[in-house]
Scaffold this active site. Structure first.
Site, PDB file in Angstrom:
ATOM      1  N   GLY A 133       2.017  20.733   4.806  1.00 30.56           N
ATOM      2  CA  GLY A 133       2.251  20.908   6.213  1.00 30.56           C
ATOM      3  C   GLY A 133       2.884  22.217   6.594  1.00 30.56           C
ATOM      4  O   GLY A 133       4.009  22.202   5.870  1.00 30.56           O
ATOM      5  N   ASP A 156       4.549  30.195   4.374  1.00 32.70           N
ATOM      6  CA  ASP A 156       5.535  29.334   5.127  1.00 32.70           C
ATOM      7  C   ASP A 156       6.657  29.711   4.222  1.00 32.70           C
ATOM      8  O   ASP A 156       7.806  29.405   4.942  1.00 32.70           O
ATOM      9  CB  ASP A 156       5.012  27.792   4.723  1.00 32.70           C
TER      10      ASP A 156
HETATM   11  O1  RIB Z   1       0.319  26.950   5.001  1.00 29.94           O
HETATM   12  C1  RIB Z   1      -0.011  26.111   3.963  1.00 29.94           C
HETATM   13  C2  RIB Z   1      -0.448  24.827   4.624  1.00 29.94           C
HETATM   14  O2  RIB Z   1      -1.168  24.738   5.343  1.00 29.94           O
HETATM   15  C3  RIB Z   1      -0.712  23.723   3.369  1.00 29.94           C
HETATM   16  O3  RIB Z   1       0.696  23.067   2.735  1.00 29.94           O
HETATM   17  C4  RIB Z   1      -1.482  22.674   4.176  1.00 29.94           C
HETATM   18  O4  RIB Z   1      -0.686  21.417   4.265  1.00 29.94           O
HETATM   19  C5  RIB Z   1      -1.647  23.397   5.515  1.00 29.94           C
HETATM   20  O5  RIB Z   1      -0.731  22.928   6.459  1.00 29.94           O
END
Ligand code: RIB
Length: 299
Positions: free
Chosen positions: A33, A246
């Site tokens: 996520g 992320d």
């Molecule tokens: O950016 C990667 C993430 O995108 C993954 O962890 C997946 O869960 C989606 O949210």
């Protein structure tokens, strides 16, 4: 402010075409996520982090909350709601490139009033971050409250979608990748890297600071003077790019919250993102706090 997913990751030398079945090389589940990944990276780097999120009443929900607790992330404002947690089936090919489908589940149950209450609770936050895996109306309400408390708001507009007006009005920094950048303009990403004129026009249109992640090409920043700075990324052997964006956002947030300027913050973000692609998984690809202290010692 953000999403949680359980990542279901299949690795294969070659991904199947329509109607085709291929034999994969490995499989793993891991916590994911975009919101959770960014929160975990900021926490690993040393930030005090509170996760405002919704998980389901299934086993994934319980495991996700335990993961936050194990990492020292505050879950006072994490709620369990009836139904399924978010899940993300992910395919990763030999080059490390990924394809992701998200099924948001409980993430869609987030409530603007709860988000605002969370932002107003306790000490004023330094930075409040959001993504597009929860409703934009929730992030808009939270960001408006965050600004009233003097916090910096950082939006990662992923997965790609147009930006709604209420949210645009409350964003200080927007950090899309190339696909998400194109969606902000209602277009499809081309094969070429986005040019300076396009970056400047998007920054003008969204009305906030723009920092675009460009994968192995690094990132591009539109300065307050309207210049475009291109910041390279170190060359690495990519195993799995999932979660690199992320890692970048989490690193950037941590550095901004700690008072670093934007160029230093991009240096941190670039370093931890490049490191993450050398290992498989999303949060599983992140290093330890001790390893990051060494990696960032010279920045
Ligand atoms: O950016 C990667 C993430 O995108 C993954 O962890 C997946 O869960 C989606 O949210």
């Amino acid at each position: 402010m953000g999403s949680t997913m359980m990542d279901l990751v299949a690795y294969a030398d070659r991904l199947p075409g329509a109607g085709e079945t291929v034999v994969g090389s490995s499989f793993q589940t891991g916590f994911g996520g975009k919101g959770a990944n960014q929160a975990v990276m900021a926490r690993l780097l040393g930030a005090d982090v509170s996760m405002v999120c919704c998980v389901g009443t299934d086993g994934y929900g319980a495991e996700t909350l335990q993961n936050f607790a194990d990492r020292g992330i505050d879950t006072t404002w994490a709620r369990r709601v009836p139904g399924s947690s978010g899940v993300a089936p992910i395919w990763v090919e030999a080059s490390g490139q990924n394809r992701i489908i998200i099924l948001p589940g409980a993430n869609l149950a987030m409530d603007p009033e709860v988000a605002v209450a969370a932002v107003n609770d306790g000490l004023a936050p330094g930075v409040v971050a959001g993504q597009f895996e929860i409703p934009q109306s929730v992030t808009a309400a939270a960001f408006a409250a965050a600004r009233r408390r003097g916090a910096i708001t950082v939006l990662n507009p992923a997965p790609a979608a147009p930006l709604e007006g209420d949210l645009a009005a409350a964003v200080d920094w927007i950090i899309p990748n190339e696909v998400e950048l194109a969606a902000l303009t209602g277009q499809t990403a081309g094969a070429e890297l986005p040019g300076d004129d396009l970056l400047r026009s998007v920054a003008d249109r969204v009305g906030c600071r723009l920092l675009v992640t460009l994968g192995e090409a690094g990132s591009a920043l539109v300065t307050t003077e309207g210049e475009v700075l291109r910041i390279p990324a170190p060359a690495v052997d990519a195993v799995d790019t999932t979660g690199a964006g992320d890692a970048f956002v989490g690193g950037f947030i941590w550095a901004l919250a700690g008072g670093r300027d934007e160029i230093d913050a991009i240096g941190v973000a670039t370093t931890v993102a490049a490191d993450s692609v050398t290992r498989p998984g999303t949060q599983l690809s992140f290093a330890t706090t001790e390893a990051y202290e060494q990696l960032l010692a010279d920045l």
